[in-house]
Design an enzyme around this catalytic site. Structure first.
Site, PDB file in Angstrom:
ATOM      1  CG  ASP A  66       2.293  -0.651 -39.495  1.00  0.00           C
ATOM      2  OD1 ASP A  66       1.707   0.515 -38.708  1.00  0.00           O
ATOM      3  OD2 ASP A  66       1.781  -1.440 -38.445  1.00  0.00           O
ATOM      4  CG  ASN A  93      -4.513  11.493 -45.785  1.00  0.00           C
ATOM      5  OD1 ASN A  93      -5.209  13.215 -45.898  1.00  0.00           O
ATOM      6  ND2 ASN A  93      -5.246  10.328 -45.388  1.00  0.00           N
ATOM      7  CE1 TYR A 163      -0.951  14.295 -36.592  1.00  0.00           C
ATOM      8  CE2 TYR A 163      -0.918  16.621 -36.168  1.00  0.00           C
ATOM      9  CZ  TYR A 163      -2.065  15.334 -37.148  1.00  0.00           C
ATOM     10  OH  TYR A 163      -1.814  15.733 -38.075  1.00  0.00           O
ATOM     11  CB  ALA A 165       7.204  16.911 -32.497  1.00  0.00           C
ATOM     12  CB  ALA A 166       5.225  13.701 -35.739  1.00  0.00           C
ATOM     13  CE  LYS A 167       0.538  15.404 -40.343  1.00  0.00           C
ATOM     14  NZ  LYS A 167       0.825  14.380 -41.154  1.00  0.00           N
TER      15      LYS A 167
END
Length: 253
Positions: A66, A93, A163, A165-167
Site C-alpha cells: 500500500d 510505477n 497528481y 504536484a506530486a509527480k
C-alpha cells in the site's frame, strides 16, 4: 546489445496493476532478471503476471503493498531482499488514486476535500520506497532507479493539480538524488510516457486521446512495450551515464 540484467533483482511497484507495469516486468524477465512486483488489491492479476514472468525466463515474487501506508516501504524492501539476497533495480510505477478512480479529480482543487492522502502517497510514499531501497542499491555497485511519471505533468488536465504536484516533486527529487548517489554508481531517472495505447478507450477520454494522436509527429500512441523497453535500457549495464534525466516516451507529443 548486452544489458547485463541476468540474475539481477528488480523491484517494480505496481507491477501488476497497469500495462506499463506488467510489460516492464516481462521485459526484465526476457533478460533473465529476478522480478518482484507489488499489488494493492488484485492478487489474482499479480499471480498472472508472475506466471508470465516465469514463462519468459525470469524468477518472480509478488508482494502486497500500500503506497499510502507509512511503514509499508521498509517492509516491502526487506521482503524482496530476504527473497533474493539483494536489490539492483527499483522501478517506481505504483500510483495512488482517489476513490473516483484513475484520472483527474472530480472537482477543482479549491473544492477538493481530503486531497492530502493522494498527495502524500504519490510523493512521500514513493520517496519512502526509494529511501528504503538505496542502501541495497548502493551495495550493488551499479544500482538503478526509474520513476514512471506522465506527460500530464507538462500538458496538464483540468482538476489534475494534486497528481501533477506530486509527480513534479518526484522530478525534482530525481535530479537532486542523482548527485547524492552518482559517486556510488547508482543512476536515477524519470521515464515520462505519453498517453499509452490502452486496452480500451473510455468514451470520456476518446476525444482527448484523438487530439493527442493528431498532435504527435508519429501519429500514434506509444505502446506499453516501448515504455518498458526504455525503462529496461536505463536500468541496464548498457546505460553508464544517463542520470538525473526525464526521458520522454511520447512520440514527440
Amino acid at each position: 546489445m548486452e544489458l547485463g540484467l541476468s540474475g539481477r533483482t528488480v523491484l517494480i511497484t505496481g507491477g501488476s496493476s497497469s500495462l506499463i507495469g506488467s510489460e516492464t516486468a516481462l521485459a526484465f524477465a526476457r533478460e533473465g532478471a529476478k522480478v518482484a512486483i507489488t499489488y494493492h488489491r488484485n492478487e489474482e492479476a499479480a499471480e498472472e503476471v508472475a506466471n508470465r514472468i516465469v514463462e519468459r525466463g525470469g524468477a518472480a515474487r509478488i508482494v502486497p503493498f500500500d503506497l499510502g501506508a507509512p511503514d509499508a516501504a521498509s517492509e516491502l524492501v526487506r521482503s524482496v531482499v530476504d527473497w533474493s539476497g539483494g536489490l539492483d533495480v527499483l522501478v517506481n510505477n505504483a500510483i495512488h488514486w482517489p476513490d473516483s478512480g484513475p484520472g483527474p479529480l472530480a472537482t477543482p482543487f479549491d473544492q477538493t476535500v481530503g486531497w492530502e492522502a493522494e498527495f502524500d502517497a504519490n510523493l512521500a510514499g514513493t520517496m519512502r520506497v526509494i529511501q528504503a531501497a538505496l542502501p541495497h542499491l548502493r551495495a550493488a555497485g551499479a544500482g538503478r532507479v526509474v520513476t514512471v511519471s506522465s506527460v500530464v505533468t507538462e500538458r496538464c488536465l483540468p482538476h489534475s493539480s494534486v497528481y501533477v504536484a506530486a509527480k513534479t516533486g518526484l522530478h525534482g527529487l530525481t535530479k537532486s538524488l542523482a548527485w547524492d548517489v552518482g559517486p556510488d554508481g547508482v543512476l536515477v531517472n524519470v521515464v515520462m510516457p505519453g498517453w499509452v495505447n490502452p486496452r480500451f478507450i473510455p468514451d470520456e477520454l476518446a476525444l482527448l486521446i484523438d487530439e493527442h494522436v493528431r498532435a504527435t509527429p508519429t501519429k500514434r500512441l506509444p505502446t506499453a512495450v516501448e515504455v518498458g523497453d526504455t525503462i529496461v535500457f536505463l536500468c541496464s549495464s548498457a546505460n553508464g551515464s544517463i542520470t538525473g534525466e526525464i526521458v520522454r516516451v511520447t512520440g514527440g507529443y
